[in-house]
Design a protein around this motif. Structure first.
Motif, PDB file in Angstrom:
ATOM      1  N   LYS A  77      -2.214  -1.426  -9.224  1.00  0.00           N
ATOM      2  CA  LYS A  77      -2.618  -0.340  -8.334  1.00  0.00           C
ATOM      3  C   LYS A  77      -2.601  -0.823  -6.895  1.00  0.00           C
ATOM      4  N   ILE A  78      -2.381   0.129  -5.989  1.00  0.00           N
ATOM      5  CA  ILE A  78      -2.511  -0.196  -4.567  1.00  0.00           C
ATOM      6  C   ILE A  78      -3.915   0.189  -4.114  1.00  0.00           C
ATOM      7  N   PRO A  79      -4.402  -0.459  -3.035  1.00  0.00           N
ATOM      8  CA  PRO A  79      -3.756  -1.458  -2.201  1.00  0.00           C
ATOM      9  C   PRO A  79      -4.021  -2.882  -2.692  1.00  0.00           C
ATOM     10  N   ALA A  80      -3.250  -3.807  -2.153  1.00  0.00           N
ATOM     11  CA  ALA A  80      -3.482  -5.231  -2.354  1.00  0.00           C
ATOM     12  C   ALA A  80      -3.014  -5.935  -1.085  1.00  0.00           C
ATOM     13  N   ILE A  81      -3.569  -7.102  -0.836  1.00  0.00           N
ATOM     14  CA  ILE A  81      -3.148  -7.860   0.338  1.00  0.00           C
ATOM     15  C   ILE A  81      -2.864  -9.305  -0.045  1.00  0.00           C
ATOM     16  N   VAL A  82      -2.064  -9.939   0.774  1.00  0.00           N
ATOM     17  CA  VAL A  82      -1.932 -11.393   0.779  1.00  0.00           C
ATOM     18  C   VAL A  82      -2.268 -11.855   2.184  1.00  0.00           C
ATOM     19  N   ASP A  83      -3.286 -12.693   2.269  1.00  0.00           N
ATOM     20  CA  ASP A  83      -3.667 -13.287   3.552  1.00  0.00           C
ATOM     21  C   ASP A  83      -3.115 -14.701   3.573  1.00  0.00           C
ATOM     22  N   SER A 106       0.811  -1.207   0.000  1.00  0.00           N
ATOM     23  CA  SER A 106       0.000   0.000   0.000  1.00  0.00           C
ATOM     24  C   SER A 106       0.847   1.260   0.000  1.00  0.00           C
ATOM     25  N   LEU A 107       0.144   2.380   0.099  1.00  0.00           N
ATOM     26  CA  LEU A 107       0.711   3.717   0.246  1.00  0.00           C
ATOM     27  C   LEU A 107      -0.299   4.546   1.035  1.00  0.00           C
ATOM     28  N   ILE A 126      -5.857  -6.768  14.014  1.00  0.00           N
ATOM     29  CA  ILE A 126      -5.229  -8.031  13.638  1.00  0.00           C
ATOM     30  C   ILE A 126      -3.793  -7.760  13.199  1.00  0.00           C
ATOM     31  N   PRO A 127      -2.936  -8.767  13.264  1.00  0.00           N
ATOM     32  CA  PRO A 127      -1.541  -8.539  12.860  1.00  0.00           C
ATOM     33  C   PRO A 127      -1.417  -8.330  11.354  1.00  0.00           C
ATOM     34  N   TYR A 128      -0.605  -7.363  10.988  1.00  0.00           N
ATOM     35  CA  TYR A 128      -0.351  -7.132   9.570  1.00  0.00           C
ATOM     36  C   TYR A 128       1.024  -6.498   9.414  1.00  0.00           C
ATOM     37  N   THR A 129       1.562  -6.630   8.205  1.00  0.00           N
ATOM     38  CA  THR A 129       2.841  -6.015   7.864  1.00  0.00           C
ATOM     39  C   THR A 129       2.608  -5.066   6.701  1.00  0.00           C
ATOM     40  N   TYR A 130       3.004  -3.835   6.878  1.00  0.00           N
ATOM     41  CA  TYR A 130       2.841  -2.818   5.840  1.00  0.00           C
ATOM     42  C   TYR A 130       4.053  -2.819   4.923  1.00  0.00           C
ATOM     43  N   HIS A 131       3.806  -3.000   3.630  1.00  0.00           N
ATOM     44  CA  HIS A 131       4.859  -2.929   2.618  1.00  0.00           C
ATOM     45  C   HIS A 131       4.578  -1.739   1.713  1.00  0.00           C
ATOM     46  N   THR A 160      -2.347   6.822   0.536  1.00  0.00           N
ATOM     47  CA  THR A 160      -3.277   7.547  -0.331  1.00  0.00           C
ATOM     48  C   THR A 160      -4.692   7.266   0.165  1.00  0.00           C
ATOM     49  N   PRO A 161      -5.706   7.989  -0.316  1.00  0.00           N
ATOM     50  CA  PRO A 161      -7.070   7.696   0.148  1.00  0.00           C
ATOM     51  C   PRO A 161      -7.492   6.241  -0.056  1.00  0.00           C
ATOM     52  N   ASN A 162      -7.076   5.613  -1.150  1.00  0.00           N
ATOM     53  CA  ASN A 162      -7.414   4.204  -1.345  1.00  0.00           C
ATOM     54  C   ASN A 162      -6.618   3.305  -0.409  1.00  0.00           C
ATOM     55  N   GLY A 163      -5.342   3.615  -0.244  1.00  0.00           N
ATOM     56  CA  GLY A 163      -4.544   2.838   0.692  1.00  0.00           C
ATOM     57  C   GLY A 163      -5.022   2.988   2.125  1.00  0.00           C
TER      58      GLY A 163
END
Length: 234
Positions: free
Chosen positions: A57-63, A12-13, A30-35, A15-18
């Motif tokens: 485009k950002i954001p995206a996640i991997v669960d 992510s970044l 919940i635990p998460y890591t910001y990249h 930004t409003p979407n991030g």
């Protein structure tokens, strides 16, 4: 209640979407890591990132603990909010009628409130050529959309009744209201909602993620993305 033992990888970044993603993760606690995806370096075009976000485009996640205990990636901010809301049973209702209401306003944001404000910002601030027609068109549409939100919030604390992903989706874009000429006198219901949301600790923290500290660059830590990339390449 669903628990998360391995951190969700958030690409992510600030930004409003991030910020939608950041706020949701903070609300869920919940635990998460910001990249950080450094678009200045073109990180959004790397094969690893494209494997989880085909629209680059950002954001995206991997669960890493997706359905069936297997990793899953999700791109597009609205889809991410719905995925997390459904998985953890928070900020997205169980009742189908209530779900429709939340979905309507979530899609209103991703299809209109965000893109039109983005176009306003582009043509009025960043466009190398000032085009009066475009500037007026998107300024007028921005004003209209804030008017839609103003009417919706009459008699309501939150957009779809209870606090939900519809609110989380909109609040980042709403931060620039004053820049667009949205005044407290003309839009009192909107600003009551705006102040209410900004007073939430998770919203305040989510809005700031990535601004003070750059986070872990996706170039330096792409293990989670590689898992999905390798799976989809088979």
């Amino acid at each position: 209640m669903t628990t998360q033992t391995k951190p969700i990888e958030a690409y992510s970044l600030p930004t409003p979407n991030g910020q939608k993603l950041h706020i949701m993760l903070e609300e869920l606690a919940i635990p998460y890591t910001y990249h950080r995806i450094d678009i200045g370096k073109g990180e959004q075009f790397t094969p690893e990132f494209l494997a989880i976000s085909p629209n680059n485009k950002i954001p995206a996640i991997v669960d890493p603990e997706g359905p069936g205990g297997q990793p899953i990636s999700v791109f597009e901010s609205g889809a991410i909010l719905k995925y997390l809301g459904l998985k953890f049973g928070q900020f997205y209702p169980i009742d189908m009628r209530a779900q429709v209401e939340v979905d309507e306003w979530l899609f209103w944001q991703v299809g209109g409130f965000g893109p039109m404000l983005g176009q306003n910002n582009h043509f009025n601030v960043y466009a190398p050529e000032k085009i009066p027609y475009a500037m007026k068109r998107y300024s007028d549409e921005t004003h209209r959309l804030f008017g839609v939100l103003e009417k919706r919030l009459v008699g309501r604390d939150y957009i779809a009744g209870d606090y939900s992903i519809a609110d989380i989706a909109a609040i980042g874009w709403a931060q620039s209201a004053e820049r667009y000429g949205i005044t407290r006198d003309e839009f009192p219901q909107f600003y009551a909602w705006f102040d209410r949301l900004n007073a939430r600790p998770a919203v305040a923290k989510g809005l700031g993620i990535g601004k003070e500290a750059p986070g872990t660059s996706a170039v330096d830590n792409k293990d989670a993305a590689k898992i999905l990339f390798n799976q989809r390449a088979r």
